[in-house]
Motif scaffolding. Structure first.
Motif, PDB file in Angstrom:
ATOM      1  N   PRO A 157       0.842  -1.202   0.000  1.00  0.00           N
ATOM      2  CA  PRO A 157       0.000   0.000   0.000  1.00  0.00           C
ATOM      3  C   PRO A 157       0.879   1.255   0.000  1.00  0.00           C
ATOM      4  O   PRO A 157       1.761   1.382   0.847  1.00  0.00           O
ATOM      5  N   GLY A 167      -0.889   6.450   1.036  1.00  0.00           N
ATOM      6  CA  GLY A 167      -0.893   7.432   2.130  1.00  0.00           C
ATOM      7  C   GLY A 167      -0.346   8.790   1.706  1.00  0.00           C
ATOM      8  O   GLY A 167       0.291   8.930   0.666  1.00  0.00           O
ATOM      9  N   LYS A 168      -0.599   9.775   2.539  1.00  0.00           N
ATOM     10  CA  LYS A 168      -0.253  11.165   2.185  1.00  0.00           C
ATOM     11  C   LYS A 168       1.187  11.522   2.545  1.00  0.00           C
ATOM     12  O   LYS A 168       1.701  12.560   2.115  1.00  0.00           O
ATOM     13  N   ARG A 172       4.422  13.106   7.308  1.00  0.00           N
ATOM     14  CA  ARG A 172       5.640  13.272   8.109  1.00  0.00           C
ATOM     15  C   ARG A 172       6.833  13.663   7.248  1.00  0.00           C
ATOM     16  O   ARG A 172       7.884  13.985   7.759  1.00  0.00           O
ATOM     17  N   GLN A 178      -8.326   8.048   1.159  1.00  0.00           N
ATOM     18  CA  GLN A 178      -7.389   7.455   2.111  1.00  0.00           C
ATOM     19  C   GLN A 178      -8.091   7.187   3.439  1.00  0.00           C
ATOM     20  O   GLN A 178      -8.081   8.012   4.349  1.00  0.00           O
ATOM     21  N   ALA A 185      -7.022   0.183   2.468  1.00  0.00           N
ATOM     22  CA  ALA A 185      -6.075   0.077   1.345  1.00  0.00           C
ATOM     23  C   ALA A 185      -5.871  -1.393   0.954  1.00  0.00           C
ATOM     24  O   ALA A 185      -5.914  -1.751  -0.229  1.00  0.00           O
ATOM     25  N   GLY A 226       5.813   0.241   2.912  1.00  0.00           N
ATOM     26  CA  GLY A 226       6.983   0.927   2.372  1.00  0.00           C
ATOM     27  C   GLY A 226       7.755   1.763   3.382  1.00  0.00           C
ATOM     28  O   GLY A 226       8.896   2.152   3.130  1.00  0.00           O
TER      29      GLY A 226
END
Ligand code: UTP
Length: 294
Positions: free
Chosen positions: A9, A12-13, A16, A106, A112, A130
Motif C-alpha cells: 500500500p 498514504g499522504k 511526516r 485514504q 487500502a 513501504g
C-alpha cells in the motif's frame, strides 16, 4: 502453498515527510541514490514474490514508472555507451510484474489492503509497508512465509521488540509463546499506551495474510484515527483461527519519518565501500566546521 503475490500500500499522504511529499511520492525519495520503495520490492522479489500489487492514489505514478522500462533513457544510454547504467535501469524495469489498484479515498491501511481483494484471487498473500526497510540476508517477509508454510498456510505477522515507552507508536501483539521467536496470537492492539500494552512486540509492516481477512475488512467499523485499521481486522482474525506472530531477524529502519530516514541514510552510506570514505571525511570536516565537540 507458495505465496506469489504481495500487496504494497502506497496511497498514504506522507505528511511526516512534507514538504517533499507535497509533489513527490514518499516512496521515490532515495536513500543516497536508490528510492526507498526499491528496497521493499527487492525484499519481496528475493523472497520469491512474482507479482507486486501497489495500492496507489493520485500523485504516485512515479512509483509505477520506476519499475517500468524507460525505452528513451535506455536508447540514450546505449548511444552514449553507458553500459553499466543501461544494465542497471534495464534490471529495475524487469525486476517483477507490477500491477496497481487505486484507493480513491485514504480511509486507512485496512481499507487500502481491501482494495486489492480481487487481485489476490483467494490465495494467501504478503503485505509489505513501504515505511519500514528491514535489512537481513534472509528477507524478513521470506522468514514469515516459511513460518506460514510450517503452520499449514496460517497468517503470520512480523514482530519486533520495542522499548515499552514506545508502544503507542505501533500495533502491539500478545499471545502464547511457542518458541523463542514464535507466538500464537491472542490479540493485536493498535497503538496502546505503555501502561495498557499487553507486550512490547510491535508490528512494523510485514504480514502474511489469508483471504478471510477481506470479509472482516468489509465489515469492521472505523477504528483509531477514524480509519479502517488492518490491526482491528487481524485482531478479529486471530480470534477465529490460529494466527502467528514471528520475531523476524533483521535491522529495521522506520523510514516513514525523518529521524529513521536519516539513520538509514547514515547506515547505508557507511556500509557501502563506494560511499564510506567520503562520508567519514565529510562528517569529520563538517563537525569541525560547525564547531561541534563530540
Ligand atoms: P501511514 O499512515 O504510516 O503512512 O501508513 P502515510 O500516510 O504514508 O504517512 P504519514 O503518517 O502521513 O506521514 C502506513 C502505510 O499505509 C499506506 C501508506 O502509504 C503507508 O505505506 N496507507 C495508509 C494507504 O495506502 N492508504 C491509507 O489510507 C493509509
Amino acid at each position: 502453498m507458495k505465496i506469489k503475490k504481495a500487496i504494497i500500500p502506497i496511497a498514504g499522504k506522507g505528511t511526516r515527510f512534507l514538504p517533499a511529499t507535497k509533489e513527490i511520492a514518499k516512496e521515490i525519495i532515495p536513500i543516497i541514490n536508490v528510492p526507498m520503495i526499491h528496497y521493499i520490492v527487492q525484499e519481496a522479489v528475493e523472497a520469491g514474490i512474482e507479482q507486486i500489487i501497489f495500492v496507489t492514489s493520485s500523485g504516485k505514478f512515479s512509483v509505477e514508472d520506476y519499475f517500468d522500462r524507460n525505452l528513451e533513457l535506455e536508447a540514450y544510454l546505449e548511444r552514449n555507451n553507458k553500459i553499466k547504467e543501461l544494465e542497471l535501469i534495464r534490471k529495475i524495469g524487469s525486476m517483477v510484474e507490477i500491477t496497481s489498484v487505486r484507493q480513491k479515498e485514504q480511509l486507512g491501511l485496512g481499507h487500502a489492503v481491501l482494495m486489492a481483494k480481487n487481485m489476490v484471487e483467494g490465495e494467501p498473500f504478503a503485505v509489505l509497508l513501504g515505511d519500514d526497510i528491514i535489512v537481513n540476508s534472509k528477507p524478513a517477509i521470506k522468514q514469515l512465509m516459511e513460518v506460514s508454510v510450517e503452520k499449514n498456510g496460517a497468517p503470520v505477522i512480523g514482530v519486533m521488540e520495542v522499548p515499552k515507552e514506545d508502544t503507542a507508536k505501533y500495533g502491539i501483539v500478545a499471545g502464547e509463546v511457542l518458541d523463542s521467536r514464535t507466538l500464537k496470537m491472542s490479540e493485536m492492539v493498535e497503538k496502546p499506551n505503555p501502561k495498557d500494552a499487553p507486550t512490547n512486540l510491535a508490528t512494523p509492516g510485514r504480514y502474511i495474510l489469508t483471504p478471510e481477512i477481506f470479509e472482516i475488512l468489509e465489515n469492521i467499523p472505523r477504528g483509531a484515527g477514524n480509519e479502517y485499521q488492518l490491526t482491528d481486522a487481524i485482531n478479529i482474525l486471530c480470534k477465529r483461527k490460529p494466527v502467528y506472530a514471528y520475531k523476524f531477524e533483521g535491522e529495521r529502519f522506520d523510514t516513514g519519518n525523518v529521524d529513521g530516514y536519516l539513520d538509514a541514510t547514515i547506515d547505508f552510506a557507511l556500509k557501502n565501500p563506494e560511499t564510506r570514505e567520503k562520508f567519514i571525511q565529510s562528517l569529520k570536516y563538517r563537525i569541525k566546521k560547525h564547531g561541534i565537540t563530540l
